[in-house]
Design a protein around this motif. Structure first.
Motif, PDB file in Angstrom:
ATOM      1  N   GLU A   1       5.806  39.032  19.245  1.00 20.74           N
ATOM      2  CA  GLU A   1       4.601  38.992  20.013  1.00 20.74           C
ATOM      3  C   GLU A   1       4.269  37.784  20.335  1.00 20.74           C
ATOM      4  O   GLU A   1       4.092  37.422  21.550  1.00 20.74           O
ATOM      5  N   GLU A   2       4.352  36.911  19.526  1.00 20.58           N
ATOM      6  CA  GLU A   2       4.045  35.507  19.836  1.00 20.58           C
ATOM      7  C   GLU A   2       4.810  34.896  20.811  1.00 20.58           C
ATOM      8  O   GLU A   2       4.682  34.177  21.909  1.00 20.58           O
ATOM      9  N   ALA A   3       6.287  35.372  20.942  1.00 20.02           N
ATOM     10  CA  ALA A   3       7.316  34.633  21.540  1.00 20.02           C
ATOM     11  C   ALA A   3       6.994  35.243  23.012  1.00 20.02           C
ATOM     12  O   ALA A   3       7.357  34.667  23.816  1.00 20.02           O
ATOM     13  N   VAL A   4       6.876  36.578  23.131  1.00 15.42           N
ATOM     14  CA  VAL A   4       6.510  36.963  24.342  1.00 15.42           C
ATOM     15  C   VAL A   4       5.347  36.429  25.083  1.00 15.42           C
ATOM     16  O   VAL A   4       5.384  36.001  26.229  1.00 15.42           O
ATOM     17  N   MET A   5       4.297  36.472  24.292  1.00 18.92           N
ATOM     18  CA  MET A   5       2.868  35.973  24.856  1.00 18.92           C
ATOM     19  C   MET A   5       3.129  34.382  25.110  1.00 18.92           C
ATOM     20  O   MET A   5       2.603  33.892  26.334  1.00 18.92           O
ATOM     21  N   SER A   6       3.809  33.590  24.477  1.00 21.35           N
ATOM     22  CA  SER A   6       4.236  32.169  24.658  1.00 21.35           C
ATOM     23  C   SER A   6       5.003  32.006  26.171  1.00 21.35           C
ATOM     24  O   SER A   6       4.633  31.043  26.589  1.00 21.35           O
ATOM     25  N   SER A   7       5.770  33.000  26.219  1.00 15.76           N
ATOM     26  CA  SER A   7       6.636  32.780  27.601  1.00 15.76           C
ATOM     27  C   SER A   7       6.041  33.239  28.801  1.00 15.76           C
ATOM     28  O   SER A   7       5.806  32.298  29.839  1.00 15.76           O
ATOM     29  N   LEU A   8       4.983  34.112  28.600  1.00 14.84           N
ATOM     30  CA  LEU A   8       3.844  34.481  29.701  1.00 14.84           C
ATOM     31  C   LEU A   8       2.726  33.074  29.912  1.00 14.84           C
ATOM     32  O   LEU A   8       2.642  32.933  30.866  1.00 14.84           O
ATOM     33  N   GLU A   9       2.348  32.837  28.850  1.00 17.89           N
ATOM     34  CA  GLU A   9       1.599  31.654  29.063  1.00 17.89           C
ATOM     35  C   GLU A   9       2.161  30.527  29.745  1.00 17.89           C
ATOM     36  O   GLU A   9       1.452  29.948  30.199  1.00 17.89           O
ATOM     37  N   LYS A  10       3.436  30.133  29.128  1.00 18.63           N
ATOM     38  CA  LYS A  10       4.003  29.046  29.810  1.00 18.63           C
ATOM     39  C   LYS A  10       4.194  29.219  31.337  1.00 18.63           C
ATOM     40  O   LYS A  10       4.043  28.167  32.169  1.00 18.63           O
ATOM     41  N   ALA A  11       4.774  30.344  31.831  1.00 22.55           N
ATOM     42  CA  ALA A  11       5.002  30.435  33.175  1.00 22.55           C
ATOM     43  C   ALA A  11       3.350  30.665  33.801  1.00 22.55           C
ATOM     44  O   ALA A  11       3.492  30.092  34.959  1.00 22.55           O
ATOM     45  N   HIS A  12       2.639  31.033  33.211  1.00 23.70           N
ATOM     46  CA  HIS A  12       1.114  30.828  33.775  1.00 23.70           C
ATOM     47  C   HIS A  12       0.926  29.400  34.000  1.00 23.70           C
ATOM     48  O   HIS A  12       0.393  28.813  34.990  1.00 23.70           O
ATOM     49  N   GLU A  13       1.018  28.529  32.833  1.00 23.59           N
ATOM     50  CA  GLU A  13       0.653  27.300  33.049  1.00 23.59           C
ATOM     51  C   GLU A  13       1.317  26.403  33.906  1.00 23.59           C
ATOM     52  O   GLU A  13       0.867  25.469  34.696  1.00 23.59           O
ATOM     53  N   LEU A  14       2.570  26.806  34.306  1.00 22.81           N
ATOM     54  CA  LEU A  14       3.623  26.157  35.235  1.00 22.81           C
ATOM     55  C   LEU A  14       3.039  26.717  36.700  1.00 22.81           C
ATOM     56  O   LEU A  14       3.787  26.401  37.539  1.00 22.81           O
ATOM     57  N   GLY A  15       2.139  27.749  36.720  1.00 24.13           N
ATOM     58  CA  GLY A  15       1.896  28.144  38.255  1.00 24.13           C
ATOM     59  C   GLY A  15       2.874  29.144  38.584  1.00 24.13           C
ATOM     60  O   GLY A  15       2.808  29.166  40.034  1.00 24.13           O
ATOM     61  N   LEU A  16       3.639  29.794  38.148  1.00 21.84           N
ATOM     62  CA  LEU A  16       4.533  30.521  38.280  1.00 21.84           C
ATOM     63  C   LEU A  16       4.213  31.915  39.016  1.00 21.84           C
ATOM     64  O   LEU A  16       2.989  32.374  38.198  1.00 21.84           O
ATOM     65  N   GLN A  17       4.767  32.576  39.917  1.00 21.20           N
ATOM     66  CA  GLN A  17       4.544  33.991  40.395  1.00 21.20           C
ATOM     67  C   GLN A  17       5.349  34.797  39.691  1.00 21.20           C
ATOM     68  O   GLN A  17       4.963  36.224  39.681  1.00 21.20           O
ATOM     69  N   SER A  18       6.486  34.843  39.127  1.00 22.14           N
ATOM     70  CA  SER A  18       7.372  35.827  38.727  1.00 22.14           C
ATOM     71  C   SER A  18       8.079  35.367  37.574  1.00 22.14           C
ATOM     72  O   SER A  18       8.634  34.244  37.359  1.00 22.14           O
ATOM     73  N   ILE A  19       8.326  36.271  36.668  1.00 17.65           N
ATOM     74  CA  ILE A  19       9.145  36.062  35.360  1.00 17.65           C
ATOM     75  C   ILE A  19       9.923  37.085  35.090  1.00 17.65           C
ATOM     76  O   ILE A  19       9.429  38.322  35.011  1.00 17.65           O
ATOM     77  N   SER A  20      11.269  37.121  34.362  1.00 15.74           N
ATOM     78  CA  SER A  20      12.030  38.052  34.072  1.00 15.74           C
ATOM     79  C   SER A  20      12.278  37.651  32.547  1.00 15.74           C
ATOM     80  O   SER A  20      12.489  36.720  32.131  1.00 15.74           O
ATOM     81  N   ILE A  21      12.003  38.827  31.703  1.00 15.37           N
ATOM     82  CA  ILE A  21      12.153  38.673  30.349  1.00 15.37           C
ATOM     83  C   ILE A  21      13.016  39.745  29.644  1.00 15.37           C
ATOM     84  O   ILE A  21      12.706  41.038  30.031  1.00 15.37           O
ATOM     85  N   PRO A  22      13.967  39.394  28.746  1.00 12.37           N
ATOM     86  CA  PRO A  22      14.745  40.355  28.019  1.00 12.37           C
ATOM     87  C   PRO A  22      14.226  40.750  26.996  1.00 12.37           C
ATOM     88  O   PRO A  22      13.092  40.315  26.514  1.00 12.37           O
ATOM     89  N   ALA A  23      14.816  41.882  26.335  1.00 13.17           N
ATOM     90  CA  ALA A  23      14.354  42.371  24.914  1.00 13.17           C
ATOM     91  C   ALA A  23      14.533  41.395  24.047  1.00 13.17           C
ATOM     92  O   ALA A  23      15.614  41.476  23.207  1.00 13.17           O
ATOM     93  N   ILE A  24      13.848  40.218  23.624  1.00 18.49           N
ATOM     94  CA  ILE A  24      14.048  39.279  22.792  1.00 18.49           C
ATOM     95  C   ILE A  24      14.154  39.855  21.391  1.00 18.49           C
ATOM     96  O   ILE A  24      13.557  40.864  21.202  1.00 18.49           O
TER      97      ILE A  24
END
Ligand code: AR6
Length: 186
Positions: A107-130
């Motif tokens: 959960e932490e790894a997925v939330m950190s990924s989304l948080e980072k994309a948000h911090e970078l001001g990004l619009q789209s993110i692709s995530i695999p089944a980590i």
């Protein structure tokens, strides 16, 4: 590359995609990495191959500067030759017996990924089944946690720049499970 399930929640699109994640054109592609960012097989191997030598080079440099990436955390590098702006290297847990905080760490790894994309001001993110490949995390539970994380993130970030979250995997069993969980949740 067929687009499977699509949901819109609070103006953000959640999409389950069956494809090689290295073919994605999102602002961020998330890598299923290890603590040392030594990109071996699975998603990491594919990203390293298709992204070219810059990806491993920048990853090695990142670890030299900051040290190993703790499990549950992320590191960011450039995209090499991939069609994204950044690679977010997320370190999921190795699954042992389910009693070593594996779910919380995923959960932490997925939330950190989304948080980072948000911090970078990004619009789209692709995530695999980590963690659900070489790291052995049970795929049904992984899918459930990942789907929940997308909703938790959206609910806790009403002002986010992110407009599309793509849950991208190339294998049918993972895609089927992701679809099931996204449909159940949204
Ligand atoms: N595109 C989309 N999905 C993929 C791809 C791909 N190219 N390759 C695998 N999957 P894994 P992990 C799916 O093993 O379990 C590496 O050696 C796969 O079916 O990539 O976190 C790293 O360096 C599975 O559902 O990641 C680490 O040491 C999911 O992606 C370690 O593996 C994740 O599988 C990380 O293992």
């Amino acid at each position: 590359s067929a687009s499977e399930v699509v949901r819109i929640f609070r103006n953000i699109t959640i999409r389950v995609i069956q494809d090689d994640i290295t073919a994605e054109k999102s602002d961020a592609i998330v890598n299923a990495a290890n603590n040392h960012l030594m990109h071996g097989g699975g998603v990491a191997g594919a990203i390293s191959d298709r992204g070219g030598p810059m990806v491993q080079k920048e990853s090695t440099q990142w670890v030299r500067e900051h040290g190993a990436v703790p499990t549950g955390q992320v590191a960011v590098t450039g995209p090499g030759r991939l069609h994204c702006k950044y690679i977010i290297h997320a370190v999921g847990p190795i699954y042992h017996n389910g009693r070593s905080h594996e779910s919380e760490l995923l959960e932490e790894a997925v939330m950190s990924s989304l948080e980072k994309a948000h911090e970078l001001g990004l619009q789209s993110i692709s995530i695999p089944a980590i963690s659900s490949g070489i790291f052995g995390f049970p795929k049904p539970l992984c899918a459930k946690i990942m789907a929940r994380c997308t909703k938790n993130f959206i609910e806790s970030h009403p002002e986010t720049t992110i407009k599309e979250i793509r849950l991208t995997n190339y294998d049918t069993p993972t895609v089927t499970l992701m679809e099931k969980e996204v449909v159940a949740l949204y």
